[in-house]
Design an enzyme around this catalytic site. Structure first.
Site, PDB file in Angstrom:
ATOM      1  N   SER A 131       1.018  -0.981  -0.343  1.00 49.71           N
ATOM      2  CA  SER A 131      -0.438  -0.036   0.205  1.00 49.71           C
ATOM      3  C   SER A 131       0.995   1.523  -0.275  1.00 49.71           C
ATOM      4  CB  SER A 131      -1.035  -0.165   1.080  1.00 49.71           C
ATOM      5  OG  SER A 131      -2.028  -0.881   1.006  1.00 49.71           O
ATOM      6  N   GLU A 363      -4.609  -3.917  -6.775  1.00 53.34           N
ATOM      7  CA  GLU A 363      -5.170  -2.445  -7.019  1.00 53.34           C
ATOM      8  C   GLU A 363      -5.464  -1.483  -5.576  1.00 53.34           C
ATOM      9  OE1 GLU A 363      -6.478  -2.559 -11.424  1.00 53.34           O
ATOM     10  OE2 GLU A 363      -5.354  -4.521 -11.219  1.00 53.34           O
TER      11      GLU A 363
END
Lengths: 382, 249
Positions: A131, A363
């Site tokens: 992240s 994603e």
């Protein structure tokens, strides 16, 4: 340019037929063998699925966002592993090149990507950078006409089949964070690239992710996408578009689960009647339908706005966040409606339950989407 | 050689049709329509003939409402070169269709007509045969294989109890059976390119043929609902039931 309605309908209808007639019947086989059969990949290539988002001048379809998400919804009708075969070429593996590539770079690769001859991968995630994607440690140090690439990438989708990687690497170690990162097009055949074994995953068997390590890989400077230090910007824009695509696939899977649930509830009898007659079952069907409709509305609206040139960073994040969480709840209720049969592998419901779990993670995790949504909302003042 | 392929727009084969309450026909309101599956097989065969270098041009012809253009577009996306739509809202009978096609063939002069053996809506299985008779051309129906060599076509037919191979002089009318081939999916780029291929729109009046109906539909009804089965205790009881209740012995 947007397609006329008749052509668009025919396109969607063809994808729907392909998904229903060719992909869905072999879902269990693909999961069992952990591979999409070569002849099916060949059919996907002939159909043009690898080139959905590649501009028409390079042999792709050049779909706009609305058309792409409509196709995405249809693709959700079969195991998400199938979509993965061409998903990187449609999304993260090609869009950096489409958005930031020079004419020479596009000329060299896009036709092969559109036809599926070249499989692409997007290499951003690392053991220490998930992240926190600006924290990449892979280095690309300039040495005359080349960058010398060293480092390791993790969970790279389609890496074992890829002919071309878009690699995010730190070209300036003095700048911490995103500003020191550049995006490089790295062909698989350069010496010094090692691909790890495919990871064993919770779901989506047939789609593969692997480690990729770069050991003194000499990448020509002309392979850089955008300016030096622009890599993080490339990555963020690529992911922005990909979010709506993922969200549309989530909607498609939810719609498919609903069709399966309705058919099963009409057939399965308890207490002398179909379980669809029971209001507690109806409640679950109503919740699934309502949430699927809401997610679809969100995806379609964001896609249309994007086509109209509006910045949809917030809307795309919201669509991906909501649709991926939604399909998790729908899959959970589907197991419940199927009962014991939902827990048994033969019906495919437990498989989809596992398959959809990744949508909340890759994603951009749901938490990252929340951060984006909050940041953009506060920027807009509400 | 030019191949002419007539194609029909029918209710999609996945749709469960319903009869209109006034028993005048099948309810077509908001029903999905597609190319007749046998026509799709015929288009595929024509496109394969072109890919093999046997045919030089594939022309798709449809007779029907304005939406039949979509059916022609499907044929164009599969690989046909151009289309002709004879636009009419009337539901023409096989003889009228055959006459119109014969008139088109008079203008187009194809080397072969490849068409579906029947449409899944009317199930008449008549147009191909009537067309051959009107043109005075040889016909080879229910084809499961077509080989063209020079001015002859060798056609394998599926008949009761086996296969029959015919050699017909060209031009001829060949009708396609289910096992002739497995039609391709039109590729997505070809669907987009099909929009640029030409479709000529005509009217039945342009051909000066009599399309007046010869038949009258009295009524259309749903097939009777299947009754549930019953178990019998013995062979004797079965024979007795077949004799006395079913009346088949």
């Amino acid at each position: 340019m947007a397609l006329d309605l008749e052509t668009r309908n025919q396109l969607i209808e063809t994808v729907r037929r392909f998904v229903t007639e060719r992909l869905r019947p072999i879902e269990a086989q693909v999961a069992e063998n952990d591979a999409v059969p070569d002849e099916i990949v060949a059919e996907m290539r002939e159909l043009g699925l690898f080139g959905l988002t590649i501009p028409t001048e390079y042999g792709g379809l050049g779909l706009n966002m609305e058309e792409e998400v409509l196709v995405g919804i249809e693709l959700g009708g079969a195991s998400p592993a199938f979509r993965s075969a061409f998903g990187t070429n449609v999304g993260i593996g090609s869009q950096g090149l489409v958005m930031f590539g020079t004419d020479a770079q596009k000329e060299k690769y896009l036709a092969g990507i559109a036809s599926g001859e070249i499989i692409t991968s997007f290499a951003l995630t690392e053991p220490e950078a998930g992240s926190d994607s600006a924290a990449v440690q892979t280095r690309a140090i300039r040495d005359g006409d080349v960058y010398v690439l060293n480092g390791a990438k993790r969970y790279i989708t389609n890496a074992n089949k890829a002919g071309l990687f878009t690699v995010m690497a730190r070209s300036n170690p003095d700048i911490k964070g995103g500003g020191g990162v550049s995006a490089l097009l790295v062909p698989r055949d350069l010496p010094g690239i090692t691909i790890g074994k495919p990871e064993k995953k919770m779901g989506q068997q047939g789609a593969h992710i692997c480690d990729v390590t770069f050991d003194n890989v000499r990448v020509p400077v002309e392979n850089r996408l955008g300016a030096e230090g622009e890599g993080f910007k490339v990555a963020m824009q690529v992911l922005d578009r990909g979010r709506l695509h993922i969200a549309s696939v989530c909607v498609g899977v939810a719609e498919r689960l609903l069709r399966d649930c309705v058919a099963y509830a009409a057939e399965r009898k308890q207490f002398g009647q179909p379980i669809a007659n029971f209001q507690l079952v109806q409640g679950m069907i109503a919740d699934c339908k309502t949430e699927a409709l809401a997610a679809k509305a969100l995806v379609m609206d964001a896609a249309r706005q994007r086509d109209a040139g509006v910045n949809v960073t917030l809307e795309a994040a919201a669509a991906k966040y909501y649709a991926s969480e939604m399909v998790g709840r729908v899959a959970d209720r589907a197991v419940q409606i199927f009962g014991g049969a939902g827990y048994v592998a033969d019906y495919g419901i437990e498989r989809l339950y596992r398959d959809v779990r990744i949508f909340r993670i890759y994603e951009g995790t749901s938490q990252i989407q929340q951060v984006i949504i909050a940041r953009e909302t506060m920027k807009r003042g509400g | 050689m030019k191949v002419l392929v007539p194609v029909k727009r029918v209710v999609d084969y996945n749709v469960k049709v319903r009869v209109k309450s006034d028993q005048t026909g099948v309810d077509l309101a908001n029903v999905k329509m597609s190319m007749n599956p046998f026509c799709e097989i015929a288009v595929e065969e024509a496109v394969r003939l072109k890919e093999k270098g046997v045919a030089t041009e594939v022309v798709a012809v449809s007779i029907g409402p304005v939406q039949a253009q979509e059916t022609i577009r499907t044929a164009l996306a599969m690989g046909a070169d151009r289309g002709i739509l004879i636009q009419t809202d009337e539901d023409l009978e096989p003889l009228a269709v055959a006459k119109l096609l014969a008139a088109v063939i008079g203008e187009e002069a194809p080397g072969i007509v490849v068409m579906g053996k029947q449409a899944i809506d009317g199930d008449n299985n008549a147009v191909g045969q009537m067309l051959a008779a009107l043109l005075d051309w040889p016909q080879a129906t229910f084809a499961s294989k077509i080989e063209i060599a020079g001015d002859k076509a060798e056609v394998t037919r599926e008949v009761d109890g086996g296969l029959q191979t015919l050699s017909v002089d060209l031009p001829a009318v060949v009708t396609a059976d289910l096992r002739l081939n497995e039609p391709r999916y039109a590729s997505l780029p070809n669907i987009m390119k099909a929009k640029k291929k030409p479709i000529d729109v005509k009217a039945p009046g342009d051909y000066g043929v009599d399309t007046a109906p010869r038949l009258k539909v009295l009524k259309v009804v749903e097939p009777p609902k299947r009754q549930g089965g019953a178990k019998v205790e013995s062979a004797a009881e079965l024979v007795s039931k077949l004799k006395n209740e079913a009346g088949v012995l």
